[in-house]
Scaffold this motif. Structure first.
Motif, PDB file in Angstrom:
ATOM      1  N   GLU A  10     -61.155 -48.478 -36.350  1.00  0.00           N
ATOM      2  CA  GLU A  10     -62.418 -48.303 -37.068  1.00  0.00           C
ATOM      3  C   GLU A  10     -63.183 -47.109 -36.510  1.00  0.00           C
ATOM      4  N   ALA A  11     -64.064 -46.562 -37.333  1.00  0.00           N
ATOM      5  CA  ALA A  11     -64.899 -45.433 -36.911  1.00  0.00           C
ATOM      6  C   ALA A  11     -65.698 -45.791 -35.666  1.00  0.00           C
ATOM      7  N   VAL A  12     -65.752 -44.859 -34.709  1.00  0.00           N
ATOM      8  CA  VAL A  12     -66.445 -45.130 -33.452  1.00  0.00           C
ATOM      9  C   VAL A  12     -67.951 -45.262 -33.649  1.00  0.00           C
ATOM     10  N   GLY A  13     -68.504 -44.570 -34.664  1.00  0.00           N
ATOM     11  CA  GLY A  13     -69.939 -44.698 -34.922  1.00  0.00           C
ATOM     12  C   GLY A  13     -70.603 -43.360 -35.178  1.00  0.00           C
ATOM     13  N   VAL A  14     -71.824 -43.220 -34.687  1.00  0.00           N
ATOM     14  CA  VAL A  14     -72.564 -41.963 -34.801  1.00  0.00           C
ATOM     15  C   VAL A  14     -72.095 -41.033 -33.682  1.00  0.00           C
ATOM     16  N   CYS A  15     -71.714 -39.820 -34.038  1.00  0.00           N
ATOM     17  CA  CYS A  15     -71.162 -38.869 -33.078  1.00  0.00           C
ATOM     18  C   CYS A  15     -72.107 -37.690 -32.876  1.00  0.00           C
ATOM     19  N   GLY A  16     -72.292 -37.311 -31.642  1.00  0.00           N
ATOM     20  CA  GLY A  16     -73.020 -36.098 -31.294  1.00  0.00           C
ATOM     21  C   GLY A  16     -72.011 -34.999 -31.001  1.00  0.00           C
ATOM     22  N   LEU A  17     -72.079 -33.908 -31.733  1.00  0.00           N
ATOM     23  CA  LEU A  17     -71.121 -32.806 -31.600  1.00  0.00           C
ATOM     24  C   LEU A  17     -71.837 -31.587 -31.041  1.00  0.00           C
ATOM     25  N   ILE A  18     -71.402 -31.112 -29.895  1.00  0.00           N
ATOM     26  CA  ILE A  18     -72.037 -29.972 -29.228  1.00  0.00           C
ATOM     27  C   ILE A  18     -70.985 -28.885 -29.068  1.00  0.00           C
ATOM     28  N   THR A  19     -71.252 -27.703 -29.628  1.00  0.00           N
ATOM     29  CA  THR A  19     -70.211 -26.672 -29.725  1.00  0.00           C
ATOM     30  C   THR A  19     -70.691 -25.327 -29.179  1.00  0.00           C
ATOM     31  N   PRO A  20     -69.745 -24.457 -28.788  1.00  0.00           N
ATOM     32  CA  PRO A  20     -70.078 -23.158 -28.183  1.00  0.00           C
ATOM     33  C   PRO A  20     -70.091 -22.020 -29.188  1.00  0.00           C
ATOM     34  N   TRP A  21     -70.221 -20.793 -28.654  1.00  0.00           N
ATOM     35  CA  TRP A  21     -70.408 -19.630 -29.491  1.00  0.00           C
ATOM     36  C   TRP A  21     -69.149 -18.783 -29.667  1.00  0.00           C
ATOM     37  N   ASN A  22     -68.067 -19.044 -28.933  1.00  0.00           N
ATOM     38  CA  ASN A  22     -66.962 -18.087 -28.890  1.00  0.00           C
ATOM     39  C   ASN A  22     -65.998 -18.164 -30.077  1.00  0.00           C
ATOM     40  N   TRP A  23     -65.739 -19.383 -30.586  1.00  0.00           N
ATOM     41  CA  TRP A  23     -64.933 -19.581 -31.794  1.00  0.00           C
ATOM     42  C   TRP A  23     -65.682 -20.596 -32.655  1.00  0.00           C
ATOM     43  N   PRO A  24     -66.770 -20.199 -33.303  1.00  0.00           N
ATOM     44  CA  PRO A  24     -67.679 -21.178 -33.918  1.00  0.00           C
ATOM     45  C   PRO A  24     -67.027 -22.165 -34.874  1.00  0.00           C
ATOM     46  N   MET A  25     -66.296 -21.676 -35.871  1.00  0.00           N
ATOM     47  CA  MET A  25     -65.733 -22.620 -36.851  1.00  0.00           C
ATOM     48  C   MET A  25     -64.525 -23.368 -36.305  1.00  0.00           C
ATOM     49  N   ASN A  26     -63.759 -22.738 -35.460  1.00  0.00           N
ATOM     50  CA  ASN A  26     -62.652 -23.439 -34.825  1.00  0.00           C
ATOM     51  C   ASN A  26     -63.159 -24.670 -34.084  1.00  0.00           C
ATOM     52  N   GLN A  27     -64.220 -24.497 -33.316  1.00  0.00           N
ATOM     53  CA  GLN A  27     -64.735 -25.598 -32.498  1.00  0.00           C
ATOM     54  C   GLN A  27     -65.478 -26.633 -33.340  1.00  0.00           C
ATOM     55  N   ILE A  28     -66.277 -26.169 -34.295  1.00  0.00           N
ATOM     56  CA  ILE A  28     -67.094 -27.097 -35.087  1.00  0.00           C
ATOM     57  C   ILE A  28     -66.226 -27.938 -36.018  1.00  0.00           C
ATOM     58  N   VAL A  29     -65.353 -27.292 -36.783  1.00  0.00           N
ATOM     59  CA  VAL A  29     -64.583 -28.043 -37.776  1.00  0.00           C
ATOM     60  C   VAL A  29     -63.536 -28.937 -37.112  1.00  0.00           C
ATOM     61  N   ALA A  30     -63.075 -28.569 -35.917  1.00  0.00           N
ATOM     62  CA  ALA A  30     -62.152 -29.442 -35.189  1.00  0.00           C
ATOM     63  C   ALA A  30     -62.803 -30.770 -34.824  1.00  0.00           C
ATOM     64  N   LYS A  31     -64.128 -30.832 -34.868  1.00  0.00           N
ATOM     65  CA  LYS A  31     -64.852 -32.078 -34.620  1.00  0.00           C
ATOM     66  C   LYS A  31     -65.344 -32.710 -35.926  1.00  0.00           C
ATOM     67  N   VAL A  32     -65.925 -31.892 -36.790  1.00  0.00           N
ATOM     68  CA  VAL A  32     -66.510 -32.409 -38.031  1.00  0.00           C
ATOM     69  C   VAL A  32     -65.445 -33.025 -38.934  1.00  0.00           C
ATOM     70  N   ALA A  33     -64.301 -32.357 -39.080  1.00  0.00           N
ATOM     71  CA  ALA A  33     -63.272 -32.846 -40.013  1.00  0.00           C
ATOM     72  C   ALA A  33     -62.737 -34.225 -39.623  1.00  0.00           C
ATOM     73  N   PRO A  34     -62.306 -34.451 -38.374  1.00  0.00           N
ATOM     74  CA  PRO A  34     -61.833 -35.797 -38.040  1.00  0.00           C
ATOM     75  C   PRO A  34     -62.940 -36.841 -38.041  1.00  0.00           C
ATOM     76  N   ALA A  35     -64.159 -36.437 -37.726  1.00  0.00           N
ATOM     77  CA  ALA A  35     -65.273 -37.386 -37.790  1.00  0.00           C
ATOM     78  C   ALA A  35     -65.466 -37.867 -39.227  1.00  0.00           C
ATOM     79  N   LEU A  36     -65.459 -36.945 -40.178  1.00  0.00           N
ATOM     80  CA  LEU A  36     -65.580 -37.325 -41.580  1.00  0.00           C
ATOM     81  C   LEU A  36     -64.389 -38.166 -42.025  1.00  0.00           C
ATOM     82  N   ALA A  37     -63.202 -37.794 -41.592  1.00  0.00           N
ATOM     83  CA  ALA A  37     -61.989 -38.488 -42.021  1.00  0.00           C
ATOM     84  C   ALA A  37     -61.951 -39.938 -41.564  1.00  0.00           C
ATOM     85  N   THR A  38     -62.539 -40.221 -40.417  1.00  0.00           N
ATOM     86  CA  THR A  38     -62.478 -41.571 -39.849  1.00  0.00           C
ATOM     87  C   THR A  38     -63.638 -42.456 -40.272  1.00  0.00           C
ATOM     88  N   GLY A  39     -64.623 -41.886 -40.965  1.00  0.00           N
ATOM     89  CA  GLY A  39     -65.769 -42.686 -41.391  1.00  0.00           C
ATOM     90  C   GLY A  39     -66.944 -42.630 -40.449  1.00  0.00           C
TER      91      GLY A  39
END
Length: 477
Positions: free
Chosen positions: A138-167
């Protein structure tokens, strides 16, 4: 690019909202040192608003069927693909990646993570019956995602996509130094019709917004990418609430070049990989380990490659490297180059100061040091710039010992004319990823480190499962 009026607002509960206490912050183009936008830094109250929206949305979003979440990711990918050029231009302006790199790697990385997450989701089994017990993820819950500046979309979407996928629902805090691409992603998510409260964006610095997220009692998980120092601070702040914390932190990756390798090819590729993205990659091969007998040849090739590396404007097409992303990083790299000289390393190419012809911008000379000892600062600290340290070893055992002699354990590289030998060495390196003979990353695999390079994994099935809890329902059948 996103409309400028968005930049001083946050995306909370499906709307662009004003900060509770606006605090202006300039976003600087690293090539010109001129402000290109102004954002507002958030406060604890803004975090509370975003978390409340995410908590409310979790009650319904966590119950959506996987097929519905897959359709949602497909819509996001469709909009992202359409706005890819805009994303590349935004990333290039905010953190200095040359536009060619932004178009071929930086922006496409976000789409690649979306595509891989969809592939995993299509085949993933959230429930499995073992005898009379149901094993349910089951989905772990509300997630806080904190990301850096060097590869913005690589880092952000690597977190956002699985978070959305799992609910899961989420609050994203991108780096305040390169936040504009995150605004664009919020627009993409909004246009794709993601329900209000599922994705929220709050800008801010680490000590205020990041700390408020880490210690928040209604955030169930923190996924952090950044420095090891920042990761330690997040983990300490999160400890009292016993929330899940995954971290992708620093690195000091070794490139072990064995004596049977094609030296010109291995060294050239190694230098280029170290300098890619101006050296601002946590998995960059910054320590080149070479046989003592090959030192002169290695140094000559590294020198030629460094001197052939062109420094140029981010807005220009080409294979050149751009500036470092911000003044703080520029000053840190300059300091470490000077420390390398002071501690006795041989300066083979580059050195302190800007490249010739550059009076403005955070540009750095592509730099190579030789005769680097394991006790030198440049051999132990993550520099995060186009700076390579060449180190020598006596035999294969010595090379493995030197490669593992670091507090980090993110990535490593092995070059050899014998694939079986390269694989054998790779298995003995204490790190989460090893590139054999120039192999590229595989988004369907996993990414993460040992030791002070973090814990947990991103990408593929492993990355998806970080956002899931495992429940056993006894007597289910």
């Amino acid at each position: 690019m996103p409309t400028n009026h968005h930049y001083n607002t946050f995306y909370i509960d499906g709307h662009w909202v004003e900060p509770t206490a606006p605090k202006r912050y300039s976003v600087i183009n690293p090539a010109t040192e001129v402000e290109i936008a102004a954002i507002s830094l958030g406060s604890v109250m803004d975090v509370n608003r975003a978390v409340a929206a995410a908590r409310k949305a979790f009650e319904f979003y966590s119950l959506t069927p996987p097929a519905e979440r897959l359709e949602q990711l497909e819509r996001i990918a469709e909009v992202y693909r359409r706005r890819m050029d805009e994303m590349a231009e935004t990333i290039s302006r905010e953190m200095g990646a040359p536009i060619t790199l932004a178009r071929t790697a930086q922006a496409p990385a976000g789409l690649a993570h979306l595509n891989e997450t969809m592939t995993v989701l299509r085949n993933y089994k959230f429930e499995e019956l073992k005898g009379q017990t149901l094993m349910r993820r089951e989905a772990v819950g509300v997630c806080g995602l904190i990301t850096p500046w060097n590869w913005p979309m690589n880092q952000i979407v690597a977190k956002v996509a699985p978070a959305l996928a799992t609910g899961c629902t989420m609050v994203l805090k991108p780096s305040e130094l390169a936040p504009l691409s995150a605004f664009l992603l919020a627009e993409i998510i909004h246009e794709a019709g993601v329900p209000p409260g599922v994705f929220n964006l709050v800008n801010g610095d680490g000590p205020t917004v990041g700390a408020a997220m880490a210690c928040h009692p209604h955030i169930d998980m923190i996924s952090f990418t950044g420095s090891t120092r920042g990761g330690i601070a997040v983990a300490c702040a999160a400890a009292p609430t016993v929330k899940r914390v995954t971290q992708e932190l620093g690195g000091k990756s070794a490139h072990v070049i064995l004596e049977d390798a094609d030296i010109p090819r291995a060294v050239t590729q190694g230098v280029q990989a170290c300098f890619r993205n101006s050296g601002q990659s946590c998995n960059a091969p910054t320590r080149m380990l070479v046989p003592s007998s090959k030192t002169n040849e290695v140094v000559a090739v590294a020198k030629r490659t460094a001197e052939a590396t062109v420094v140029g404007l981010p807005s220009s097409d080409g294979s050149h490297i751009g500036p470092l992303a911000n003044r703080q990083q520029f000053e840190k790299v300059q300091q470490l180059i000077n420390i390398g000289i002071e501690e006795g390393a041989d300066l083979v190419a580059g050195g302190p100061g800007r490249p010739e012809g550059w009076a403005t911008g955070y540009f750095v000379k592509p730099t190579v040091f030789a005769s680097v000892r394991t006790d030198m600062t440049i051999a132990r600290e993550e520099i995060f710039g186009p700076v390579l340290s060449i180190m020598t070893y006596d035999d294969e055992e010595d090379a493995i010992q030197i490669a593992n002699d670091t507090v980090y354990g993110l990535s490593a590289y092995v070059s050899s004319g014998n694939s079986e030998r390269a694989r054998s060495v790779a298995k003995r390196l204490r790190c989460g990823n090893v590139h054999v003979n120039g192999a590229r990353v595989d988004f369907s695999a996993c990414f993460g480190g040992y030791k002070q390079s973090g814990n947990g994994r991103e990408w593929g099935v492993s990355g998806l499962e970080e956002f899931l809890e495992l429940k056993a329902i006894f007597g289910y059948s």
